[in-house]
Design an enzyme around this catalytic site. Structure first.
Site, PDB file in Angstrom:
ATOM      1  N   ASP A  35       0.348  -1.419   0.183  1.00  0.00           N
ATOM      2  CA  ASP A  35       0.101   0.221   0.389  1.00  0.00           C
ATOM      3  C   ASP A  35       0.599   1.173  -0.131  1.00  0.00           C
ATOM      4  O   ASP A  35       0.278   2.400  -0.964  1.00  0.00           O
ATOM      5  CB  ASP A  35      -0.632   0.151   1.392  1.00  0.00           C
ATOM      6  CG  ASP A  35      -1.795   0.971   1.480  1.00  0.00           C
ATOM      7  OD1 ASP A  35      -2.592   1.178   0.720  1.00  0.00           O
ATOM      8  OD2 ASP A  35      -1.775   2.199   1.569  1.00  0.00           O
TER       9      ASP A  35
ATOM     10  N   HIS B 117      -1.524   3.858  -1.213  1.00  0.00           N
ATOM     11  CA  HIS B 117      -1.341   4.560  -0.005  1.00  0.00           C
ATOM     12  C   HIS B 117      -2.986   5.043   0.281  1.00  0.00           C
ATOM     13  O   HIS B 117      -3.150   6.344   0.643  1.00  0.00           O
ATOM     14  CB  HIS B 117      -0.995   5.512  -0.287  1.00  0.00           C
ATOM     15  CG  HIS B 117      -0.589   6.133   0.866  1.00  0.00           C
ATOM     16  ND1 HIS B 117       0.879   6.257   1.422  1.00  0.00           N
ATOM     17  CD2 HIS B 117      -0.467   6.213   2.335  1.00  0.00           C
ATOM     18  CE1 HIS B 117       1.303   7.167   2.467  1.00  0.00           C
ATOM     19  NE2 HIS B 117      -0.295   6.344   3.227  1.00  0.00           N
TER      20      HIS B 117
HETATM   21  P1  NAD Z   1       3.853   4.172  16.473  1.00  0.00           P
HETATM   22  O1  NAD Z   1       3.968   5.492  16.994  1.00  0.00           O
HETATM   23  O2  NAD Z   1       1.919   4.331  17.052  1.00  0.00           O
HETATM   24  O3  NAD Z   1       3.937   2.829  16.941  1.00  0.00           O
HETATM   25  C1  NAD Z   1       5.847   2.611  15.889  1.00  0.00           C
HETATM   26  C2  NAD Z   1       5.933   2.048  16.411  1.00  0.00           C
HETATM   27  O4  NAD Z   1       7.142   1.634  15.941  1.00  0.00           O
HETATM   28  C3  NAD Z   1       6.293   2.514  17.535  1.00  0.00           C
HETATM   29  O5  NAD Z   1       6.250   0.761  19.180  1.00  0.00           O
HETATM   30  C4  NAD Z   1       8.212   2.130  17.512  1.00  0.00           C
HETATM   31  O6  NAD Z   1       8.955   1.819  19.019  1.00  0.00           O
HETATM   32  C5  NAD Z   1       8.260   0.637  16.850  1.00  0.00           C
HETATM   33  N1  NAD Z   1       9.275   1.818  15.390  1.00  0.00           N
HETATM   34  C6  NAD Z   1      10.027   2.216  14.929  1.00  0.00           C
HETATM   35  N2  NAD Z   1      11.234   2.126  14.744  1.00  0.00           N
HETATM   36  C7  NAD Z   1      11.724   0.711  14.987  1.00  0.00           C
HETATM   37  C8  NAD Z   1      12.504   0.017  14.240  1.00  0.00           C
HETATM   38  N3  NAD Z   1      13.463   0.415  13.751  1.00  0.00           N
HETATM   39  N4  NAD Z   1      12.357  -1.682  14.953  1.00  0.00           N
HETATM   40  C9  NAD Z   1      11.092  -1.516  15.499  1.00  0.00           C
HETATM   41  N5  NAD Z   1      10.461  -0.680  15.752  1.00  0.00           N
HETATM   42  C10 NAD Z   1      10.812   0.278  15.456  1.00  0.00           C
HETATM   43  O7  NAD Z   1       2.754   4.998  14.679  1.00  0.00           O
HETATM   44  P2  NAD Z   1       1.839   4.265  13.931  1.00  0.00           P
HETATM   45  O8  NAD Z   1       0.228   4.674  14.171  1.00  0.00           O
HETATM   46  O9  NAD Z   1       1.252   2.626  14.296  1.00  0.00           O
HETATM   47  O10 NAD Z   1       1.852   4.608  12.670  1.00  0.00           O
HETATM   48  C11 NAD Z   1       2.749   3.004  12.150  1.00  0.00           C
HETATM   49  C12 NAD Z   1       3.373   3.985  10.658  1.00  0.00           C
HETATM   50  O11 NAD Z   1       2.654   3.854   9.703  1.00  0.00           O
HETATM   51  C13 NAD Z   1       3.448   4.944  10.085  1.00  0.00           C
HETATM   52  O12 NAD Z   1       4.497   6.088  10.510  1.00  0.00           O
HETATM   53  C14 NAD Z   1       3.325   5.872   9.518  1.00  0.00           C
HETATM   54  O13 NAD Z   1       4.196   5.746   8.397  1.00  0.00           O
HETATM   55  C15 NAD Z   1       2.225   4.949   8.679  1.00  0.00           C
HETATM   56  N6  NAD Z   1       0.098   5.159   8.398  1.00  0.00           N
HETATM   57  C16 NAD Z   1       0.660   4.440   7.116  1.00  0.00           C
HETATM   58  C17 NAD Z   1      -1.316   4.720   6.390  1.00  0.00           C
HETATM   59  C18 NAD Z   1      -1.781   4.385   5.355  1.00  0.00           C
HETATM   60  O14 NAD Z   1      -2.774   4.363   4.652  1.00  0.00           O
HETATM   61  N7  NAD Z   1      -0.631   3.628   4.895  1.00  0.00           N
HETATM   62  C19 NAD Z   1      -1.768   5.333   7.607  1.00  0.00           C
HETATM   63  C20 NAD Z   1      -1.227   5.715   9.010  1.00  0.00           C
HETATM   64  C21 NAD Z   1      -0.709   5.460   9.298  1.00  0.00           C
HETATM   65  C1  COI Z   2      -0.388   8.831   7.438  1.00  0.00           C
HETATM   66  O1  COI Z   2      -1.321   8.844   7.884  1.00  0.00           O
HETATM   67  O2  COI Z   2       0.321   8.879   8.128  1.00  0.00           O
HETATM   68  C2  COI Z   2      -0.644   7.979   6.549  1.00  0.00           C
HETATM   69  O3  COI Z   2       0.235   7.530   6.020  1.00  0.00           O
HETATM   70  C3  COI Z   2      -2.082   8.499   5.640  1.00  0.00           C
HETATM   71  C4  COI Z   2      -1.566   9.668   4.194  1.00  0.00           C
HETATM   72  C5  COI Z   2      -2.695  10.040   3.981  1.00  0.00           C
HETATM   73  C6  COI Z   2      -0.690  10.164   4.581  1.00  0.00           C
END
Ligand code: NAD
Ligand code: COI
Length: 330
Positions: free
Chosen positions: A259, A296
């Site tokens: 994604d 994404h």
């Molecule tokens: P979060 O901050 O709650 O959790 C991230 C975790 O990763 C933390 O517990 C941290 O300790 C751990 N971490 C960081 N680097 C690490 C490493 N090298 N090895 C092991 N652990 C490590 O974040 P979240 O809310 O769970 O989101 C995770 C990621 O998902 C976000 O950073 C964002 O980039 C991504 N995201 C993607 C979408 C999408 O639409 N695809 C949407 C929202 C978020």
């Molecule tokens: C995030 O919330 O980090 C996402 O990956 C969503 C995107 C629209 C930026």
């Protein structure tokens, strides 16, 4: 109070307009992504609200300072695309929405895993081509017999792990900061390498920070057992895409769900200029029956949109009324 919201889509527009009425603020909205070239639209605003995966760079922060707009309030989680040194230089505050609906992304991960385990892309393509596929060519795998490696057990990783556990999968997790109150079923290992050797599915939920660049590189992908499946909804830079393609071409991996894609900015540029995507990694992956690419969109549900808009506006109100946001990002 005046807020200018950039990159606003149809669903967000509804929630912004509702909030502008109930909370009584002046609202300017545009579907355009914010850049140094269009930030003037926000002149006179107390803050901008925005969400994108492209760069928030020095020219943008300089112009925000010139226009005396002190706050960039993100509607999303990830902050990997922000030049924080430049933001500090021009004294621009940043806030994000650290959790808007972890279940939205977690459910998307489960869906992608099930699609890969049951080979739905191959089936859909055959049916579109007017063919029937025999059940023997579509032998699937059951999630409850899989061992899933969850990398990063923050908001989204933990919710994903919980869903997968409830569906019967065995969970192995790795996080730089393991949860102190982890339930019994969430079994942590001490290294990423340990995790990769033991799992048949792996899902990435760590931020796309520089230090996580190519977290899954060729050496680490090679540790996965034969026929493992990789799912990435974290950030594109977490996987060395060349190495992933090589593993898929060697038929060492049984599939991948992407994604968040390393070259997604290139694809977006191509699509926005009205071209068919030509990016070579994208074409190589898209051609494969066992690779599901999504643009994404894991984050996008009505619940998520409502919270993204609402919490970003709460951050702006908190900044204007109390001098600090609820979710500052340094
Ligand atoms: P979060 O901050 O709650 O959790 C991230 C975790 O990763 C933390 O517990 C941290 O300790 C751990 N971490 C960081 N680097 C690490 C490493 N090298 N090895 C092991 N652990 C490590 O974040 P979240 O809310 O769970 O989101 C995770 C990621 O998902 C976000 O950073 C964002 O980039 C991504 N995201 C993607 C979408 C999408 O639409 N695809 C949407 C929202 C978020
Ligand atoms: C995030 O919330 O980090 C996402 O990956 C969503 C995107 C629209 C930026």
């Amino acid at each position: 109070m005046k807020i200018t919201a950039f990159g606003v889509n149809k669903e967000e527009k509804y929630y912004f307009e509702k909030l502008a009425q109930t909370k009584n603020f002046e609202l300017v909205q545009t579907p355009e992504w914010v850049t140094a070239d269009n930030i003037e639209l926000a002149a006179g605003s107390d803050a901008i609200s925005t969400m994108q995966t492209g760069a928030y760079d020095e020219p943008l922060f300089k112009k925000m300072a010139d226009l005396q707009i002190p706050l960039l309030a993100l509607r999303n989680v990830g902050t990997d695309n922000i030049d924080f040194a430049a933001a500090r230089k021009y004294n621009i505050q940043i806030s994000n929405v650290p959790s808007y609906s972890p279940a939205t992304i977690a459910e998307f991960v489960v869906m992608t895993m099930l699609r890969l385990l049951r080979k739905t892309k191959k089936m859909d393509r055959a049916i579109e081509a007017g063919q029937l596929v025999s059940a023997q060519k579509m032998t699937g795998r059951t999630l409850r017999d899989e061992t899933v490696g969850v990398i990063g057990t923050g908001h989204i990783g933990f919710t994903t792990a919980e869903l997968l556990h409830n569906m019967g999968a065995k969970i192995i997790a790795f996080d730089a900061f393991p949860k102190k109150d982890a339930p019994d079923w969430l079994q942590y290992v001490d290294s990423l390498e340990d995790l990769l050797k033991q799992v048949s599915l792996v899902t990435l939920h760590v931020p796309g920070l520089k230090e996580n660049d190519h977290l899954l590189n060729a050496d680490r992908l090679a540790l996965l057992p034969q026929d493992a499946i990789v799912v990435n909804t974290g950030r594109g830079n977490l996987i060395d895409t060349d190495a992933l393609i090589a593993e898929l071409q060697m038929k060492r991996l049984a599939g991948a769900g992407i994604d968040t894609f390393e070259y997604e900015a290139d694809i977006e540029r191509e699509i926005q200029s009205g071209e068919q995507p030509q990016e070579s990694h994208y074409l190589a992956l898209q051609e494969m029956d066992n690779v599901i690419i999504t643009p994404h969109i894991a984050y996008h549900s009505m619940k998520a949109v409502e919270n993204m808009v609402g919490i970003s506006v709460d951050n702006i109100f908190s900044y204007v009324e109390q001098g600090t946001t609820i979710n500052p990002v340094k």
